[in-house]
Design an enzyme around this catalytic site. Structure first.
Site, PDB file in Angstrom:
ATOM      1  N   ARG A  25       0.845  -1.190   0.000  1.00  0.00           N
ATOM      2  CA  ARG A  25       0.000   0.000   0.000  1.00  0.00           C
ATOM      3  C   ARG A  25       0.885   1.245   0.000  1.00  0.00           C
ATOM      4  O   ARG A  25       1.860   1.319   0.727  1.00  0.00           O
ATOM      5  CB  ARG A  25      -0.885   0.032   1.248  1.00  0.00           C
ATOM      6  CG  ARG A  25      -2.081  -0.867   1.156  1.00  0.00           C
ATOM      7  CD  ARG A  25      -2.994  -0.704   2.354  1.00  0.00           C
ATOM      8  NE  ARG A  25      -2.456  -1.327   3.542  1.00  0.00           N
ATOM      9  CZ  ARG A  25      -1.859  -0.697   4.534  1.00  0.00           C
ATOM     10  NH1 ARG A  25      -1.728   0.619   4.518  1.00  0.00           N
ATOM     11  NH2 ARG A  25      -1.398  -1.336   5.568  1.00  0.00           N
ATOM     12  N   TYR A  37      -1.365  -3.141  -7.230  1.00  0.00           N
ATOM     13  CA  TYR A  37      -1.163  -4.087  -6.114  1.00  0.00           C
ATOM     14  C   TYR A  37      -2.134  -3.872  -4.959  1.00  0.00           C
ATOM     15  O   TYR A  37      -2.388  -2.743  -4.531  1.00  0.00           O
ATOM     16  CB  TYR A  37       0.259  -3.929  -5.577  1.00  0.00           C
ATOM     17  CG  TYR A  37       0.726  -5.126  -4.766  1.00  0.00           C
ATOM     18  CD1 TYR A  37       1.198  -6.267  -5.404  1.00  0.00           C
ATOM     19  CD2 TYR A  37       0.694  -5.109  -3.378  1.00  0.00           C
ATOM     20  CE1 TYR A  37       1.619  -7.372  -4.661  1.00  0.00           C
ATOM     21  CE2 TYR A  37       1.119  -6.212  -2.636  1.00  0.00           C
ATOM     22  CZ  TYR A  37       1.586  -7.335  -3.287  1.00  0.00           C
ATOM     23  OH  TYR A  37       2.014  -8.426  -2.566  1.00  0.00           O
ATOM     24  N   LYS A  57      -9.576  -1.770   1.470  1.00  0.00           N
ATOM     25  CA  LYS A  57      -9.276  -0.664   2.392  1.00  0.00           C
ATOM     26  C   LYS A  57      -9.966   0.633   1.946  1.00  0.00           C
ATOM     27  O   LYS A  57     -10.458   1.401   2.775  1.00  0.00           O
ATOM     28  CB  LYS A  57      -7.770  -0.444   2.481  1.00  0.00           C
ATOM     29  CG  LYS A  57      -6.970  -1.696   2.826  1.00  0.00           C
ATOM     30  CD  LYS A  57      -7.291  -2.235   4.190  1.00  0.00           C
ATOM     31  CE  LYS A  57      -6.334  -3.363   4.569  1.00  0.00           C
ATOM     32  NZ  LYS A  57      -6.625  -3.908   5.898  1.00  0.00           N
ATOM     33  N   HIS A  93     -11.595  -2.079  11.025  1.00  0.00           N
ATOM     34  CA  HIS A  93     -10.470  -2.916  10.602  1.00  0.00           C
ATOM     35  C   HIS A  93     -10.328  -4.050  11.622  1.00  0.00           C
ATOM     36  O   HIS A  93      -9.403  -4.062  12.427  1.00  0.00           O
ATOM     37  CB  HIS A  93      -9.214  -2.033  10.566  1.00  0.00           C
ATOM     38  CG  HIS A  93      -8.012  -2.688   9.979  1.00  0.00           C
ATOM     39  ND1 HIS A  93      -6.732  -2.338  10.320  1.00  0.00           N
ATOM     40  CD2 HIS A  93      -7.898  -3.666   9.058  1.00  0.00           C
ATOM     41  CE1 HIS A  93      -5.879  -3.080   9.640  1.00  0.00           C
ATOM     42  NE2 HIS A  93      -6.555  -3.887   8.875  1.00  0.00           N
ATOM     43  N   SER A 109      -1.097  -3.838  11.390  1.00  0.00           N
ATOM     44  CA  SER A 109      -0.385  -4.815  10.564  1.00  0.00           C
ATOM     45  C   SER A 109       0.736  -5.446  11.402  1.00  0.00           C
ATOM     46  O   SER A 109       1.254  -4.820  12.327  1.00  0.00           O
ATOM     47  CB  SER A 109       0.235  -4.130   9.346  1.00  0.00           C
ATOM     48  OG  SER A 109      -0.752  -3.370   8.691  1.00  0.00           O
ATOM     49  N   CYS A 133       0.700  -8.002  13.531  1.00  0.00           N
ATOM     50  CA  CYS A 133       0.388  -8.485  14.882  1.00  0.00           C
ATOM     51  C   CYS A 133      -0.255  -9.864  14.852  1.00  0.00           C
ATOM     52  O   CYS A 133      -0.746 -10.343  15.874  1.00  0.00           O
ATOM     53  CB  CYS A 133      -0.549  -7.520  15.593  1.00  0.00           C
ATOM     54  SG  CYS A 133       0.250  -5.998  16.110  1.00  0.00           S
ATOM     55  N   ASP A 151     -10.224  -9.551   8.419  1.00  0.00           N
ATOM     56  CA  ASP A 151      -9.657  -8.204   8.264  1.00  0.00           C
ATOM     57  C   ASP A 151     -10.642  -7.062   8.536  1.00  0.00           C
ATOM     58  O   ASP A 151     -10.245  -6.049   9.081  1.00  0.00           O
ATOM     59  CB  ASP A 151      -9.085  -8.049   6.848  1.00  0.00           C
ATOM     60  CG  ASP A 151      -8.148  -6.855   6.716  1.00  0.00           C
ATOM     61  OD1 ASP A 151      -7.429  -6.552   7.685  1.00  0.00           O
ATOM     62  OD2 ASP A 151      -8.151  -6.211   5.648  1.00  0.00           O
ATOM     63  N   ARG A 178       1.684 -11.880  -0.985  1.00  0.00           N
ATOM     64  CA  ARG A 178       0.320 -12.137  -0.524  1.00  0.00           C
ATOM     65  C   ARG A 178      -0.292 -13.387  -1.134  1.00  0.00           C
ATOM     66  O   ARG A 178       0.066 -13.781  -2.243  1.00  0.00           O
ATOM     67  CB  ARG A 178      -0.580 -10.954  -0.919  1.00  0.00           C
ATOM     68  CG  ARG A 178      -0.202  -9.638  -0.251  1.00  0.00           C
ATOM     69  CD  ARG A 178      -0.697  -9.603   1.174  1.00  0.00           C
ATOM     70  NE  ARG A 178      -0.285  -8.389   1.861  1.00  0.00           N
ATOM     71  CZ  ARG A 178      -1.009  -7.826   2.838  1.00  0.00           C
ATOM     72  NH1 ARG A 178      -2.156  -8.357   3.220  1.00  0.00           N
ATOM     73  NH2 ARG A 178      -0.579  -6.750   3.466  1.00  0.00           N
TER      74      ARG A 178
HETATM   75  C1  OXD Z   1      -3.171  -4.400   6.417  1.00  0.00           C
HETATM   76  C2  OXD Z   1      -3.695  -5.372   5.458  1.00  0.00           C
HETATM   77  O1  OXD Z   1      -2.088  -3.847   6.213  1.00  0.00           O
HETATM   78  O2  OXD Z   1      -4.727  -5.995   5.733  1.00  0.00           O
HETATM   79  O3  OXD Z   1      -3.857  -4.164   7.389  1.00  0.00           O
HETATM   80  O4  OXD Z   1      -3.100  -5.527   4.399  1.00  0.00           O
HETATM   81 MN    MN Z   2      -5.766  -5.175   7.366  1.00  0.00          MN
END
Ligand code: OXD
Ligand code: MN
Length: 599
Positions: A71, A213, A222, A242, A264, A266, A289, A381
């Site tokens: 991102r 991407y 997102k 989230h 992210s 965790c 997510d 991913r």
């Molecule tokens: C994040 C994802 O970064 O889900 O939270 O990709």
């Molecule tokens: Mn996420």
């Protein structure tokens, strides 16, 4: 040109086609055949590789451009009419100015390409909690990823009807092709500073160009489900968060639904499909997510997972960290930016599988264990259907959603924050959500290593408006129903370290012990110790049977270090200052109460 009965959509498609000037316009029907056709287009162009069907049936590998692997937060914009409404945590550009410059970039940007129109539903089609979007893109990669991640196609157009509302999501890789020209590599705008991921919250519209991407390009995730839906949720009185959603069933057969917000890195996806480490208990997955929550008629909050697939980080996924994901990604999965083995399988760091002597790395180069570079990109991913998750809950697509009993918030903290802390009431819980975050590592901002980046409800990169207003919205939600009907909020931290710098808590599947304690609390079967920071478990509260954690470790995991908390308060004050006069007064009060209790 295609014609669609929804007048607004029909007009928008024509407007975009006039601007972007594609060779063809294609309306996605959402069939499996179409999904396969999109994959074939990429494979025939040499941009994707089918994996060995004996090892990974229905799986494919793609390699993105090295500039286009994550991102692009610096290039993500919230173009609200007033700058103040974007708040201190977002990049803002005046919407008129932004549209003008992006229109220039979009003009002719799809020359030589097909423009795909993807009607999609976030959430089960027809659920009162779901919403519809339409993504226009020039990337077949986006089409087949959206097929997995959302519900797409003709059925969505049916639900939209002639005058239904939808979120406009426009995406282009920003690489027009000349006559006879074809893509030789992953198309995108390689200069990161020329990519844009823009949100126009008042218009419920997203404009993205230059990246192909993940969250930059799969606009349902997102961009829509968090940033734009967050604004819709604020205006309409619900929550777009989230958060993972999981279902926990105790040996008595009682089930509880829990949401969890984690930044992210965790282990959120791992937690969402964890295997409990003791008998009689069951964890099932609803989402990994994002959670959309609305009040039901009984005054409780009901959540749906608006997605239908998981877009998870591959490196680190192993039989130890996530056995269910390992099974899930065995078939019908898209891999991006992992290593390709000589026998047509994939490999990545942290898989728990010995590295092969040779493979092709994520950049397309020969690789051996001596190469000194990773075979897979750290943000490689998998895109995989949620329905394939071995522990998906049968009700995961229930249009009514599932009633939420508890919300977890947490981050990566080596000190200060105990293993688990129960909020005393709603406002205190929102306070805990507002102060969560992770310590900054060298992978982030090097001059701030060790400092805490406050990431309220793990929404920092995904906020569509002012963070202070967002926290006020959470507080206001608490006023809409009886206090006893609200989920209880728990602040968790799996990452506390001892003086030797080692993690004290084993993590992974053992986190189920904390979930068990939370369920015991909900069912009235566990005691707490009231402390200045909240309700902590008693020393023997968490079941430690079968793990190597004794009273000394538990004492450390639940310790309240007064000096550390006083320093924490100073750092929270600093963070709260950034909200200016939009800091909710309830949160200032919670902070003052904590300070007084610790004094
Ligand atoms: C994040 C994802 O970064 O889900 O939270 O990709
Ligand atoms: Mn996420």
């Amino acid at each position: 040109m295609i014609s669609i009965s929804n007048k607004k959509l029909d007009a928008w498609i024509k407007e975009v086609a006039d601007m972007c000037q594609p060779d063809e316009v294609y309306l996605c029907d959402g069939t499996k055949e179409e999904y396969q056709k999109m994959l074939d287009i990429m494979v025939e162009a040499g941009l994707g590789t089918p994996l060995n069907p004996e090892k990974r049936p229905g799986c494919y590998l793609f390699r993105s451009h090295p500039s286009d692997v994550a991102r692009a937060e610096k290039r993500t914009f919230i173009a609200s009419k007033n700058k103040e409404d974007a708040g201190p945590t977002n990049n803002w550009i005046d919407p008129d100015e932004l549209k003008k410059s992006m229109t220039e970039l979009y003009t002719g940007c799809m020359k030589g390409r097909t423009m795909y129109v993807i009607p999609f539903s976030m959430g089960p089609i027809g659920s009162p909690i779901s919403k519809i979007g339409v993504e226009i893109t020039d990337s077949p990669y986006v089409v087949f990823n959206m097929y997995i991640m959302t519900r797409i196609g003709t059925a969505v157009l049916g639900a939209l009807g002639e005058d239904g509302e939808f979120v406009k999501c426009l995406h282009s890789v920003g690489q027009p092709l000349g006559p006879g020209e074809v893509d030789k590599e992953w198309p995108c705008i390689p200069n990161v500073d020329e990519k844009y991921i823009s949100h126009f919250p008042e218009e419920r519209m997203i404009w993205s160009i230059g990246s192909g991407y993940g969250g930059n390009a799969l606009l349902g995730k997102k961009c829509f489900a968090l940033r734009i839906a967050g604004v819709q949720a604020r205006d309409e009185g619900w929550l777009a968060e989230h958060m993972l959603i999981l279902k926990l069933t105790n040996p008595k057969g009682e089930s509880y639904y829990v949401c969890g917000a984690f930044p992210s890195a965790c282990g959120k996806t791992n937690l969402a499909m964890l295997q409990p480490s003791f008998p009689g208990w069951k964890v099932e997955t609803i989402g990994d997510d994002i959670a959309w929550m609305k009040f039901g008629e009984d005054g409780r909050l009901y959540a749906i997972n608006p997605e239908s697939g998981f877009f998870g980080v591959v490196p680190g996924t192993s039989m130890q960290s996530n056995p269910n994901a390992m099974t899930q990604i065995q078939k019908n999965t898209i891999f991006t930016n992992v290593g390709l083995t000589d026998d047509g399988d994939v490999w990545w760091e942290g898989s728990g599988i010995p590295a092969p002597d040779h493979l092709i790395d994520w950049k397309g180069n020969d690789w051996t264990p001596d190469s000194g570079t990773p075979a897979a990109h750290a943000n490689a991913r998998f895109t995989t259907p949620a329905a394939q998750c071995p522990v998906i809950a049968p009700e995961w697509e229930d249009p009514a959603g599932v009633p939420i009993s508890a919300i977890l918030v947490g981050g990566r903290r080596k000190t200060t924050i105990p293993l688990v802390n129960e909020s005393v009431d709603w406002n205190h819980g929102i306070f805990l959500g507002s102060i969560m975050g992770s310590e900054i590592t060298t992978a982030d901002i090097t001059d701030k290593v060790g400092q805490v980046r406050r990431d309220p409800f793990a929404m920092l990169p995904f906020m569509g408006y002012h963070m202070g207003d967002y926290l006020q919205h959470w507080l206001d939600i608490g006023k809409k129903t009886d206090a006893c009907k609200l989920p209880r909020i728990y602040f968790v931290n799996w990452f506390r370290k001892n003086e030797e710098g080692k993690f004290i808590w084993p993590g992974y599947g053992e986190n189920s012990r904390v979930l068990k304690w939370i369920v015991d609390r909900l069912s009235g079967d566990a005691e707490v110790v009231n402390t200045p920071i909240g309700n902590l478990p008693t020393l023997d509260g968490i079941d430690l049977n079968g793990i190597n954690i004794g009273e000394a470790e538990m004492t450390e995991l639940l310790k309240i270090d007064k000096e550390a908390w006083l320093a924490e308060i100073e750092s929270i004050k600093e963070n709260y200052k950034s909200y200016g006069d939009r800091l909710p007064k309830e949160l200032a009060e919670e902070l003052a109460k904590l300070e007084a209790k610790l004094a």
